[in-house]
Design an enzyme around this catalytic site. Structure first.
Site: not given
Length: 440
Positions: A55, A58, A192, A195
């Site tokens: 871009c 940018c 766990c 988890c």
């Protein structure tokens, strides 16, 4: 790196895959993997630029962004996300164009749009003013920090556990296997550690994926230590285990990253793979054109020959080509439209269509008001080559209209039949003396 045609059109089709920032800059590189830890779980005020390497705007901003980052070092964090590479982050924060700057302040769940100037001084002034307001809020007794959901790592997408479907041995088959939706299912154990780390990421991803796919991709979780029937059926041995379920297919192991960005990106890829191709619509009103083009990154518009020139079979052949290309590029989620030559003359004129004959085709970026014309054959090969040439920067674009959409006339939908010549009026010439002398 996959290149977006939208970016090609939006940034004058000048492409570069070179990163705009390096480790020697004070701009912090943010990715799908580190965004949550660096930004969402941080107590700092962040200014984050979402950019694309190709871009032009940018690239123009980059030196100013670097100066601002150096000036704000130790005061305000300044980061940058290559949203072309990390599309999930751009989608998560509703980034529609480049560069987009967002301020992650007191409420990391709801970043603010930066609307100031793009010079280093303007950026610094905006950051300091935001920081000053944040400090005032804290002095006045307001927390100015995260809510409890953010502290647990559930921010960024406004996610909460409410969007994670709790699955059991009793409801699994009905909710997952019998569903037309795609499911990502986490099998976990309460004890766990991995988890527990995944839980806030899974929750945030569930909310974002539900919103961005209109509920067509869902995230669920099953306590495999309690519901051992389903877990045993799929041979769950370790935790967390994530599987992808599609109706009528064997489940697939999820092999991606475990950050919310990674999960969202994979879910959106699955959604694109399973979603139908966009419809090829006839332009019958301004609403159809406006909605299709404004809702899509790109609009592909065909002007087909008059029905009397092709008949129904010829027209259907052209439309079939468009449908095949819409299927081929369905992951882009572009809009596909057509009209008959001569029906929408203002539209044709604004695109300069006519000089190349019919059928004709244009690719339009309505946000940037730019377009490119198909110069090759109206065929699968020709259209693919047209889009491919644009994607590697070898196409040329023009400004569409005078900054606004052309006038669109209401039209009747094609009935799918061959055209008919208009009936000529019959004149009774029996009372006319063709040889009557004309007096001058």
């Amino acid at each position: 790196m996959r290149l977006l045609l939208l970016g090609v059109l939006g940034c004058s089709l000048v492409l570069s895959v070179r990163a705009l920032y390096s480790s020697s800059d004070d701009v912090i590189e943010l990715t799908s993997s580190n965004f949550n830890k660096e930004v969402i779980q941080s107590d700092s005020l962040w200014l984050v630029e979402f950019y694309a390497p190709w871009c032009g705007h940018c690239r123009s901003l980059a030196p100013e962004w670097k100066k601002a980052a150096t000036a704000l070092k130790g005061i305000v964090k300044v980061g940058a996300v290559d949203a072309d590479q990390h599309k999930s982050l751009g989608g998560q924060y509703n980034v529609r164009g480049f560069p987009t700057i967002k301020i992650f302040g007191a409420n990391k769940n709801k970043p603010e749009e930066y609307q100031g100037g793009r010079s280093a001084q303007a950026i610094v002034d905006g950051a300091v003013n935001t920081l000053r307001n944040l400090v005032k809020e804290r002095l006045s007794g307001k927390s100015g920090g995260y809510d409890s959901n953010q502290k647990s790592g559930g921010g960024g997408g406004g996610g909460s556990k409410k969007d994670v479907v709790e699955l059991t041995d009793d409801n699994f088959d009905k909710l997952v296997l019998d569903s037309d939706d795609v499911w990502l299912v986490e099998f976990f154990a309460p004890w766990c550690g991995h988890c527990k780390s995944l839980e806030p990421e899974w929750a945030a991803a569930a909310t974002a994926v539900k919103e961005q796919t209109n509920g067509k991709v869902r995230l669920g979780a099953m306590d495999a230590t309690v519901h051992q029937g389903v877990s045993g059926r799929y041979g769950i041995r370790g935790f967390p285990t994530i599987k992808i379920f599609r109706k009528g297919e064997e489940p697939e192991n999820y092999e991606g990253g475990r950050s919310r960005g990674d999960i969202i990106e994979r879910a959106l890829e699955i959604f694109s793979d399973n979603s139908p191709a966009p419809e090829v619509l006839e332009i019958l009103s301004e609403d159809i054109l406006k909605k299709t083009c404004e809702d899509s990154q790109l609009c592909v518009i065909a002007v087909l020959p008059h029905i009397l020139d092709t008949g129904a079979s010829g027209r259907n052949a052209y439309i079939e080509v468009m449908k095949k290309m819409a299927e081929k590029y369905k992951k882009k989620m572009w809009g596909w439209l057509w009209t008959e030559a001569g029906v929408q003359m203002e539209l044709e004129s604004s695109l300069g269509i006519g000089g190349f004959g019919y059928p004709a085709m244009a690719a339009i970026n309505s946000r940037k008001m730019k377009f490119a014309l198909l110069k090759g054959s109206f065929s699968e090969t020709g259209i693919h080559e047209f889009l491919r040439e644009l994607s590697v920067g070898r196409g040329s674009t023009s400004t569409w209209g005078a900054g606004s959409m052309p006038k669109i006339h209401n039209a009747d939908a094609w009935d799918g039949k061959d055209g008919e010549l208009p009936e000529e009026e019959e004149y009774d010439l029996s009372d006319i003396d063709l040889f009557e002398k004309i007096e001058l």
